[in-house]
Every structure is written in C-alpha cells, then in structure tokens.
Motif scaffolding. Structure first.
Motif, PDB file in Angstrom:
ATOM      1  N   HIS A  23       0.860  -1.191   0.000  1.00  0.00           N
ATOM      2  CA  HIS A  23       0.000   0.000   0.000  1.00  0.00           C
ATOM      3  C   HIS A  23       0.894   1.238   0.000  1.00  0.00           C
ATOM      4  N   ASP A  24       0.309   2.360  -0.342  1.00  0.00           N
ATOM      5  CA  ASP A  24       1.041   3.618  -0.309  1.00  0.00           C
ATOM      6  C   ASP A  24       0.045   4.740  -0.077  1.00  0.00           C
ATOM      7  N   VAL A  25       0.384   5.675   0.773  1.00  0.00           N
ATOM      8  CA  VAL A  25      -0.440   6.859   0.992  1.00  0.00           C
ATOM      9  C   VAL A  25       0.119   7.958   0.092  1.00  0.00           C
ATOM     10  N   ARG A  26      -0.739   8.527  -0.720  1.00  0.00           N
ATOM     11  CA  ARG A  26      -0.324   9.535  -1.699  1.00  0.00           C
ATOM     12  C   ARG A  26      -1.346  10.651  -1.774  1.00  0.00           C
ATOM     13  N   GLU A  27      -0.912  11.785  -2.311  1.00  0.00           N
ATOM     14  CA  GLU A  27      -1.871  12.810  -2.670  1.00  0.00           C
ATOM     15  C   GLU A  27      -2.756  12.227  -3.753  1.00  0.00           C
ATOM     16  N   ASP A  28      -4.043  12.478  -3.667  1.00  0.00           N
ATOM     17  CA  ASP A  28      -4.989  11.924  -4.636  1.00  0.00           C
ATOM     18  C   ASP A  28      -4.910  12.730  -5.929  1.00  0.00           C
ATOM     19  N   GLU A  29      -4.379  12.115  -6.947  1.00  0.00           N
ATOM     20  CA  GLU A  29      -4.238  12.760  -8.253  1.00  0.00           C
ATOM     21  C   GLU A  29      -5.220  12.178  -9.256  1.00  0.00           C
ATOM     22  N   GLY A  30      -6.306  11.638  -8.733  1.00  0.00           N
ATOM     23  CA  GLY A  30      -7.300  11.051  -9.624  1.00  0.00           C
ATOM     24  C   GLY A  30      -6.948   9.641 -10.059  1.00  0.00           C
ATOM     25  N   TYR A  31      -6.174   8.947  -9.244  1.00  0.00           N
ATOM     26  CA  TYR A  31      -5.813   7.560  -9.553  1.00  0.00           C
ATOM     27  C   TYR A  31      -7.074   6.731  -9.724  1.00  0.00           C
ATOM     28  N   GLN A  32      -6.963   5.724 -10.591  1.00  0.00           N
ATOM     29  CA  GLN A  32      -8.048   4.777 -10.789  1.00  0.00           C
ATOM     30  C   GLN A  32      -7.488   3.369 -10.746  1.00  0.00           C
ATOM     31  N   ILE A  33      -8.356   2.419 -10.407  1.00  0.00           N
ATOM     32  CA  ILE A  33      -7.936   1.019 -10.398  1.00  0.00           C
ATOM     33  C   ILE A  33      -7.453   0.652 -11.794  1.00  0.00           C
ATOM     34  N   PRO A  67     -14.379   5.026   1.795  1.00  0.00           N
ATOM     35  CA  PRO A  67     -13.616   4.727   3.004  1.00  0.00           C
ATOM     36  C   PRO A  67     -13.302   3.245   3.176  1.00  0.00           C
ATOM     37  N   CYS A  68     -12.224   3.017   3.892  1.00  0.00           N
ATOM     38  CA  CYS A  68     -11.796   1.677   4.272  1.00  0.00           C
ATOM     39  C   CYS A  68     -11.431   1.776   5.751  1.00  0.00           C
ATOM     40  N   ALA A  69     -12.168   1.098   6.603  1.00  0.00           N
ATOM     41  CA  ALA A  69     -11.973   1.190   8.061  1.00  0.00           C
ATOM     42  C   ALA A  69     -12.108   2.644   8.493  1.00  0.00           C
ATOM     43  N   PHE A  70     -11.043   3.249   8.976  1.00  0.00           N
ATOM     44  CA  PHE A  70     -11.103   4.614   9.492  1.00  0.00           C
ATOM     45  C   PHE A  70     -10.609   5.664   8.516  1.00  0.00           C
ATOM     46  N   SER A  71     -10.398   5.290   7.239  1.00  0.00           N
ATOM     47  CA  SER A  71      -9.785   6.243   6.310  1.00  0.00           C
ATOM     48  C   SER A  71     -10.554   7.545   6.189  1.00  0.00           C
ATOM     49  N   SER A  72     -11.870   7.500   6.237  1.00  0.00           N
ATOM     50  CA  SER A  72     -12.637   8.739   6.106  1.00  0.00           C
ATOM     51  C   SER A  72     -12.419   9.660   7.304  1.00  0.00           C
ATOM     52  N   ALA A  73     -12.041   9.099   8.439  1.00  0.00           N
ATOM     53  CA  ALA A  73     -11.827   9.898   9.641  1.00  0.00           C
ATOM     54  C   ALA A  73     -10.381  10.367   9.788  1.00  0.00           C
ATOM     55  N   VAL A  74      -9.437   9.633   9.237  1.00  0.00           N
ATOM     56  CA  VAL A  74      -8.035   9.950   9.491  1.00  0.00           C
ATOM     57  C   VAL A  74      -7.276  10.489   8.281  1.00  0.00           C
ATOM     58  N   LEU A  75      -7.777  10.290   7.082  1.00  0.00           N
ATOM     59  CA  LEU A  75      -7.085  10.806   5.906  1.00  0.00           C
ATOM     60  C   LEU A  75      -7.379  12.290   5.730  1.00  0.00           C
ATOM     61  N   SER A  76      -6.338  13.049   5.500  1.00  0.00           N
ATOM     62  CA  SER A  76      -6.531  14.463   5.201  1.00  0.00           C
ATOM     63  C   SER A  76      -7.193  14.589   3.831  1.00  0.00           C
ATOM     64  N   PRO A  77      -7.987  15.611   3.647  1.00  0.00           N
ATOM     65  CA  PRO A  77      -8.584  15.820   2.316  1.00  0.00           C
ATOM     66  C   PRO A  77      -7.491  15.882   1.251  1.00  0.00           C
ATOM     67  N   GLY A  78      -7.746  15.250   0.133  1.00  0.00           N
ATOM     68  CA  GLY A  78      -6.782  15.268  -0.959  1.00  0.00           C
ATOM     69  C   GLY A  78      -5.779  14.136  -0.932  1.00  0.00           C
TER      70      GLY A  78
END
Length: 88
Positions: A23-33, A67-78
């Motif tokens: 896994h990797d945490v990244r700025e969301d640049e519009g990645y898609q599966i 969201p996945c588990a707590f991602s909606s609560a802990v991930l910064s916007p973007g």
C-alpha cells in the motif's frame, strides 16, 4: 488506464519491490484502479535518484469518498491509500 511516475524513498521503494509493503499513501491525483505507477527510487539521505524503477498497478483505492476502516476519519482531504500490485 493512466501511467504515473512517482518518487519513492529508498526504504519504502525496497519494501514495495520485495512485496512486503502493498500500500502507499499519496496525494490523490485522480488515480483509478488499473493505473500503473512507475516508482522511482529516491535516496532521501543523499538527495538523489538511484536510477532504480519498479512498476506497480493500483488494485484498490481508499479515500474520504470510498472509506476503508477509518480512512474517512483519518485521511486528510486530498490524500488516498493505494493498494498496489507489484508488476514484473
């Protein structure tokens, strides 16, 4: 399917390449599966690229919208969490 070129610090790069870090945490640049990311190893101690690259495929994306588990609560916007599949 898009192709991205991204810097990856040596300790993260080597763990991904070895299949230990999927896994990797990244700025969301519009990645898609299905997108391919070419990770470029960066020696953050000496401040230079090593020339090593590793292709990975995005197999899942968790962010504030999906969201996945707590991602909606802990991930910064973007930001997003990318699940990665190491390509040969």
């Amino acid at each position: 399917m898009a192709r991205f070129y991204k810097k990856s610090w040596t300790h993260f790069f080597q763990a991904i390449k070895a299949g230990q870090k999927l896994h990797d945490v990244r700025e969301d640049e519009g990645y898609q599966i299905g997108d391919v990311i070419v990770l470029q190893e960066y020696d953050n101690i000496n401040g230079r690229y090593t020339g090593e690259e590793q292709e990975v495929e995005v197999s899942y994306i968790a962010n504030r919208t999906v969201p996945c588990a707590f991602s909606s609560a802990v991930l910064s916007p973007g930001y997003c969490i990318l699940s990665l599949k190491v390509l040969a």
